[in-house]
Design a protein around this motif. Structure first.
Motif, short mmCIF file in Angstrom:
data_model
loop_
_atom_site.label_atom_id
_atom_site.label_comp_id
_atom_site.label_asym_id
_atom_site.label_seq_id
_atom_site.Cartn_x
_atom_site.Cartn_y
_atom_site.Cartn_z
N LEU A 79 -7.63 -1.54 -1.81
CA LEU A 79 -8.88 -1.61 -2.56
C LEU A 79 -9.18 -0.30 -3.27
CD1 LEU A 79 -11.06 -3.60 0.01
CD2 LEU A 79 -10.00 -4.46 -2.09
N ASP A 80 -8.94 0.83 -2.61
CA ASP A 80 -9.17 2.14 -3.23
C ASP A 80 -8.31 2.36 -4.46
OD1 ASP A 80 -10.99 2.68 -1.20
OD2 ASP A 80 -9.65 4.03 -0.09
N ASN A 81 -7.16 1.72 -4.50
CA ASN A 81 -6.24 1.87 -5.62
C ASN A 81 -6.33 0.73 -6.63
OD1 ASN A 81 -4.41 4.35 -5.25
ND2 ASN A 81 -4.60 3.50 -3.21
N GLY A 82 -7.33 -0.12 -6.48
CA GLY A 82 -7.56 -1.18 -7.46
C GLY A 82 -6.56 -2.32 -7.43
N LYS A 122 -6.78 -2.77 8.59
CA LYS A 122 -8.02 -2.32 7.93
C LYS A 122 -7.74 -1.10 7.05
CE LYS A 122 -9.67 0.50 11.76
NZ LYS A 122 -10.73 0.73 12.71
N GLU A 123 -6.86 -0.19 7.50
CA GLU A 123 -6.51 0.98 6.70
C GLU A 123 -5.68 0.59 5.48
OE1 GLU A 123 -4.65 3.97 9.12
OE2 GLU A 123 -6.28 3.91 10.59
N ARG A 177 -13.75 -8.79 7.76
CA ARG A 177 -13.59 -7.41 8.23
C ARG A 177 -13.48 -7.34 9.75
NH1 ARG A 177 -14.18 -2.90 4.94
NH2 ARG A 177 -15.04 -3.37 2.92
N ALA A 195 0.81 -1.23 0.00
CA ALA A 195 0.00 0.00 0.00
C ALA A 195 0.84 1.27 0.00
CB ALA A 195 -0.94 0.00 1.20
N GLN A 213 -7.91 -1.13 2.94
CA GLN A 213 -8.78 -0.16 2.28
C GLN A 213 -8.00 0.64 1.24
OE1 GLN A 213 -12.22 0.03 2.77
NE2 GLN A 213 -11.95 1.13 0.85
N LYS A 214 -6.76 1.00 1.55
CA LYS A 214 -5.93 1.73 0.59
C LYS A 214 -5.67 0.89 -0.66
CE LYS A 214 -1.77 4.52 0.21
NZ LYS A 214 -0.64 5.12 0.94
#
Length: 79
Positions: free
Chosen positions: A71-74, A64-65, A49, A25, A68-69
């Protein structure tokens, strides 16, 4: 450059579980490298989760952060 990160540790060793997520990430994504993460062995616990929310390694952001990063960046996360 394509990089594959393996997460083989789970909730019993939160630092070891978080390090590959952190490098993916905050390293590969930040540098624009193509990468993917594979959860294997005990690392598959992080697909939940509820369990991932409680994983906080020493010296790295909470799992978790980091997830999420990714996932947010594909970034693909495989089990």
């Amino acid at each position: 450059m394509k990089i594959l990160y393996l997460v083989a540790a789970g909730t019993a060793d939160p630092t070891r579980a978080s390090i590959p997520l952190h490098i993916a990430a905050n390293g590969s994504v930040a540098e624009g490298q193509e990468c993917a993460v594979v959860l294997v062995g005990d690392g598959t616990e992080l697909i939940s989760r509820e369990k991932a929310e409680n994983v906080e390694g020493v010296g790295v952001a909470p799992a978790k952060e980091l997830l999420q990063k990714l996932l947010d960046n594909g970034v693909p996360v495989y089990v």
